[in-house]
Design a protein around this motif. Structure first.
Motif, mmCIF file in Angstrom:
data_model
loop_
_atom_site.group_PDB
_atom_site.id
_atom_site.type_symbol
_atom_site.label_atom_id
_atom_site.label_comp_id
_atom_site.label_asym_id
_atom_site.label_seq_id
_atom_site.Cartn_x
_atom_site.Cartn_y
_atom_site.Cartn_z
ATOM 1 N N ASN A 94 0.821 -1.213 0.000
ATOM 2 C CA ASN A 94 0.000 0.000 0.000
ATOM 3 C C ASN A 94 0.850 1.256 0.000
ATOM 4 N N THR A 95 1.905 1.282 0.833
ATOM 5 C CA THR A 95 2.726 2.485 0.943
ATOM 6 C C THR A 95 3.583 2.689 -0.292
ATOM 7 N N VAL A 96 4.154 1.605 -0.795
ATOM 8 C CA VAL A 96 4.973 1.708 -1.991
ATOM 9 C C VAL A 96 4.148 2.240 -3.154
ATOM 10 N N LEU A 97 2.919 1.771 -3.264
ATOM 11 C CA LEU A 97 2.080 2.227 -4.366
ATOM 12 C C LEU A 97 1.798 3.717 -4.256
ATOM 13 N N SER A 98 1.565 4.199 -3.024
ATOM 14 C CA SER A 98 1.339 5.631 -2.837
ATOM 15 C C SER A 98 2.527 6.438 -3.344
ATOM 16 N N PHE A 99 3.743 5.944 -3.080
ATOM 17 C CA PHE A 99 4.938 6.665 -3.513
ATOM 18 C C PHE A 99 5.244 6.433 -4.991
ATOM 19 N N ALA A 100 4.695 5.363 -5.567
ATOM 20 C CA ALA A 100 4.905 5.101 -6.984
ATOM 21 C C ALA A 100 3.887 5.819 -7.859
ATOM 22 N N VAL A 101 2.858 6.422 -7.242
ATOM 23 C CA VAL A 101 1.818 7.106 -8.013
ATOM 24 C C VAL A 101 2.393 8.145 -8.974
ATOM 25 N N PRO A 102 3.314 9.018 -8.525
ATOM 26 C CA PRO A 102 3.873 9.985 -9.492
ATOM 27 C C PRO A 102 4.566 9.313 -10.667
ATOM 28 N N ALA A 103 5.350 8.252 -10.398
ATOM 29 C CA ALA A 103 6.060 7.560 -11.478
ATOM 30 C C ALA A 103 5.079 6.873 -12.426
ATOM 31 N N GLY A 145 -5.810 8.682 3.031
ATOM 32 C CA GLY A 145 -6.069 9.956 2.370
ATOM 33 C C GLY A 145 -4.887 10.905 2.480
ATOM 34 N N PHE A 146 -4.247 10.928 3.642
ATOM 35 C CA PHE A 146 -3.074 11.779 3.852
ATOM 36 C C PHE A 146 -1.938 11.346 2.930
ATOM 37 N N LEU A 147 -1.658 10.037 2.899
ATOM 38 C CA LEU A 147 -0.552 9.534 2.075
ATOM 39 C C LEU A 147 -0.780 9.813 0.593
ATOM 40 N N TYR A 148 -2.040 9.797 0.155
ATOM 41 C CA TYR A 148 -2.328 9.996 -1.270
ATOM 42 C C TYR A 148 -1.851 11.359 -1.738
ATOM 43 N N PHE A 149 -2.162 12.419 -0.990
ATOM 44 C CA PHE A 149 -1.777 13.728 -1.499
ATOM 45 C C PHE A 149 -0.385 14.167 -1.049
ATOM 46 N N VAL A 150 0.067 13.687 0.127
ATOM 47 C CA VAL A 150 1.369 14.152 0.600
ATOM 48 C C VAL A 150 2.498 13.568 -0.244
ATOM 49 N N SER A 151 2.347 12.341 -0.738
ATOM 50 C CA SER A 151 3.408 11.759 -1.572
ATOM 51 C C SER A 151 3.569 12.545 -2.873
ATOM 52 N N GLN A 152 2.442 13.004 -3.438
ATOM 53 C CA GLN A 152 2.516 13.805 -4.663
ATOM 54 C C GLN A 152 3.076 15.195 -4.383
ATOM 55 N N HIS A 153 2.694 15.791 -3.255
ATOM 56 C CA HIS A 153 3.209 17.119 -2.918
ATOM 57 C C HIS A 153 4.720 17.079 -2.728
ATOM 58 N N LEU A 154 5.211 16.087 -1.991
ATOM 59 C CA LEU A 154 6.644 16.008 -1.717
ATOM 60 C C LEU A 154 7.459 15.812 -2.993
ATOM 61 N N LEU A 175 12.952 8.420 -2.477
ATOM 62 C CA LEU A 175 13.647 8.062 -1.238
ATOM 63 C C LEU A 175 13.612 9.207 -0.239
ATOM 64 N N GLN A 176 13.846 10.432 -0.702
ATOM 65 C CA GLN A 176 13.787 11.589 0.194
ATOM 66 C C GLN A 176 12.376 11.776 0.759
ATOM 67 N N ALA A 177 11.379 11.571 -0.080
ATOM 68 C CA ALA A 177 9.997 11.679 0.395
ATOM 69 C C ALA A 177 9.712 10.625 1.457
ATOM 70 N N LEU A 226 -1.658 16.434 -11.752
ATOM 71 C CA LEU A 226 -0.416 17.192 -11.666
ATOM 72 C C LEU A 226 0.672 16.510 -12.485
ATOM 73 N N GLY A 227 0.720 15.179 -12.450
ATOM 74 C CA GLY A 227 1.685 14.453 -13.273
ATOM 75 C C GLY A 227 1.471 14.723 -14.755
ATOM 76 N N GLY A 228 0.196 14.801 -15.174
ATOM 77 C CA GLY A 228 -0.104 15.122 -16.568
ATOM 78 C C GLY A 228 0.376 16.513 -16.947
ATOM 79 N N ALA A 229 0.241 17.476 -16.035
ATOM 80 C CA ALA A 229 0.722 18.835 -16.297
ATOM 81 C C ALA A 229 2.241 18.851 -16.445
ATOM 82 N N ILE A 230 2.943 18.077 -15.636
ATOM 83 C CA ILE A 230 4.407 18.008 -15.735
ATOM 84 C C ILE A 230 4.816 17.378 -17.061
ATOM 85 N N ASN A 231 4.108 16.336 -17.479
ATOM 86 C CA ASN A 231 4.388 15.725 -18.778
ATOM 87 C C ASN A 231 4.155 16.712 -19.915
#
Length: 512
Positions: A30-39, A284-293, A302-304, A444-449
């Motif tokens: 679950n946690t890894v997926l939250s951090f993999a969302v941006p990728a 819910g917290f992990l969903y948006f904080v991983s993207q913000h970081l 890793l830093q996040a 946000l990822g789409g905007a960066i792309n």
């Protein structure tokens, strides 16, 4: 009666250690997926709705099947279900790792939900049967709950290293060695257990439990995606109708798959709701904080992960600290105070404004972790302690269903609010073609792309607007979540208070 009072020894604690393997696995996943969302968002160029489905489909399918799998484990053997679930989960983890498209990843995650539903009720129900002494069982449940936090702590660090050196799919392969070890150790260390008087397999009940969950979550997503109001209303109505039919069916069966009469007892219902809302706040917290970081502050995965590591450690500590604390203070006061901490964490994020620094998010997540750790341990103990050991699978399924429903709604509700707010606040600069404008408006990822293919000035304007729109959505989402956690605290204080008199018709069986 003496058998119920036997204290666990080395053999039982060894079995607990083995049962922690699937718990750690699910938490890491679950946690890894939250951090993999941006990728994933960048690599597969997903829409906002598809990105939410990648996250939500696993807990959605899992939540729909947990009650059924818990009942099947009571009937056919909890250890057997654990082994089947482990083998299937390993195979589909490989499929998810090499998914060629967002749609294939959604399908693989749905399959993981089926086999994950076999894993989690089995672990908790086996603990209920292995540890018959109430104090030892409470500590074992604290270890079980801490396993989620420990896995969540390991996930970002290991996942961060993988995401920096390999493709996003590598995070799913983490499950394979854990499950391989579990398949070897479980037959050696974990005893089999089952209900000596199980009910028959209720196929219509299984179908109704799934039909209760899926349409309701779809309705939330469709509403946030500004879909047809008629479709939203029809989906929600179907889910409510299926839930009503499921309840009627279980009430009319002599051996129900889920004894819904348990929900007539206020402390039981309160514990289930606390379980759900605590996980709701965490996911819910992990969903948006991983993207913000990562996507706003520009930190590496890793830093996040390191930013959130103190909060995950606090979650573990709070879970263990709740065990001795509840011996001196009433459980309803401890849980209510814990949920107030979670509300405070969200208020910190809402008050931080645009571009919240990593230090603020670290402190907020530590506060949230303290609340989640204590409330999860005590709510699971209250749920399991309310039923006889023979029905531990069904009770565990209720606990796990609450956990997964909280996970689903944490991303479905808060994530949908965030996506909707992002779209309404985003201001697209001139010079974007229709495809770039569509991608930027989704996530946000789409905007960066999209910005990567634009002139520097236009790209800068788009990224600045996208960051501001995203953080504006985070503030709105965090404020709503803070209010919900305040309500959850009041709910815990009222529902978990000891009852001076309980009607005989709704009394639960006494357990040690």
């Amino acid at each position: 009666m003496l058998a119920l009072e036997l204290r666990a020894g080395r053999k039982e604690w060894t079995a607990l250690a083995v049962l922690m393997l699937p718990v750690l696995l699910v938490a890491v996943d679950n946690t890894v997926l939250s951090f993999a969302v941006p990728a994933i968002s960048l690599a597969l160029n997903t829409t906002g709705t598809t990105l939410l489905w990648i996250i939500d489909i696993y807990p959605l399918v899992l939540a729909g099947l947990l009650v059924a799998m818990g009942s099947l484990g009571d009937r056919f053997g909890r250890r057997r279900m654990l082994m089947i679930g482990a083998a299937g989960f390993a195979a589909l983890s490989v499929a998810a790792a090499f998914a060629p498209s967002a749609e294939a990843l959604v399908a693989a995650r749905a399959g993981l939900g089926v086999f994950g539903a076999m894993l989690m009720p089995a672990t908790l129900s086996l603990i209920r049967n292995i540890f018959t002494d109430r104090r030892q069982r409470r500590m074992a449940i604290a270890v079980w709950a801490a396993g989620f936090s420990a896995g969540a702590a390991v996930g970002p660090l290991v996942g961060g290293v993988l995401l920096e050196h390999f493709w996003w799919g590598s995070v799913f392969l983490l499950a394979v060695p854990v499950l391989a070890a579990m398949l070897v150790l479980t037959p050696l260390c974990v005893p089999e257990s089952r209900d000596p008087h199980p009910g028959s397999v209720d196929v219509p009940g299984i179908a109704l439990s799934v039909l209760t969950m899926v349409p309701v979550v779809y309705a939330i997503k469709n509403l946030a995606n500004e879909g047809s109001p008629a479709v939203t209303a029809a989906a929600a109505g179907l889910g409510i109708l299926a839930g009503w039919l499921f309840t009627r069916r279980q009430l009319g069966r002599p051996e129900p798959m889920l004894d819904v009469r348990l929900f007539r007892v206020r402390p039981f219902t309160g514990a289930v709701l606390v379980n759900l809302l605590a996980v709701f706040s965490l996911v819910g917290f992990l969903y948006f904080v991983s993207q913000h970081l990562q996507l706003v502050l520009g930190l590496s995965p890793l830093q996040a992960g390191l930013v959130l590591l103190p909060g995950l450690a606090v979650t573990v500590i709070a879970g263990f600290a709740a065990v001795p604390l509840v011996r001196r203070m009433p459980a309803h006061l401890v849980v209510s105070a814990a949920l107030l901490l979670s509300a405070g964490a969200y208020w910190m994020v809402a008050a931080a404004g645009q571009g919240a620094p990593a230090g603020t998010l670290m402190a907020a997540f530590a506060l949230l972790g303290a609340g989640v750790g204590a409330s999860e341990t005590l709510s699971n103990d209250l749920i399991l302690s309310s039923v006889p050991a023979a029905k531990a699978g069904a009770a565990s399924a209720v606990s796990e269903t609450a956990y997964e429903v909280g996970s689903v709604f944490g991303t479905a509700l808060l994530g949908s609010i965030l996506v909707s707010s992002y779209r309404s606040q985003l201001q697209l600069p001139a010079g974007l073609d229709p495809e770039q404008a569509s991608a930027a408006s989704e996530t946000l990822g789409g905007a960066i792309n999209a910005a990567a293919g634009l002139p520097a000035d236009t790209a800068g304007q788009l990224l600045d607007s996208a960051h501001r729109a995203f953080d504006s959505g985070v503030q709105v989402t965090a404020g709503i979540a803070a209010v919900l956690m305040l309500a959850a605290s009041a709910l815990a204080w009222w529902t978990l208070r000891p009852q001076t008199k309980q009607p005989a018709s709704t009394a639960l069986p006494h357990t040690p």
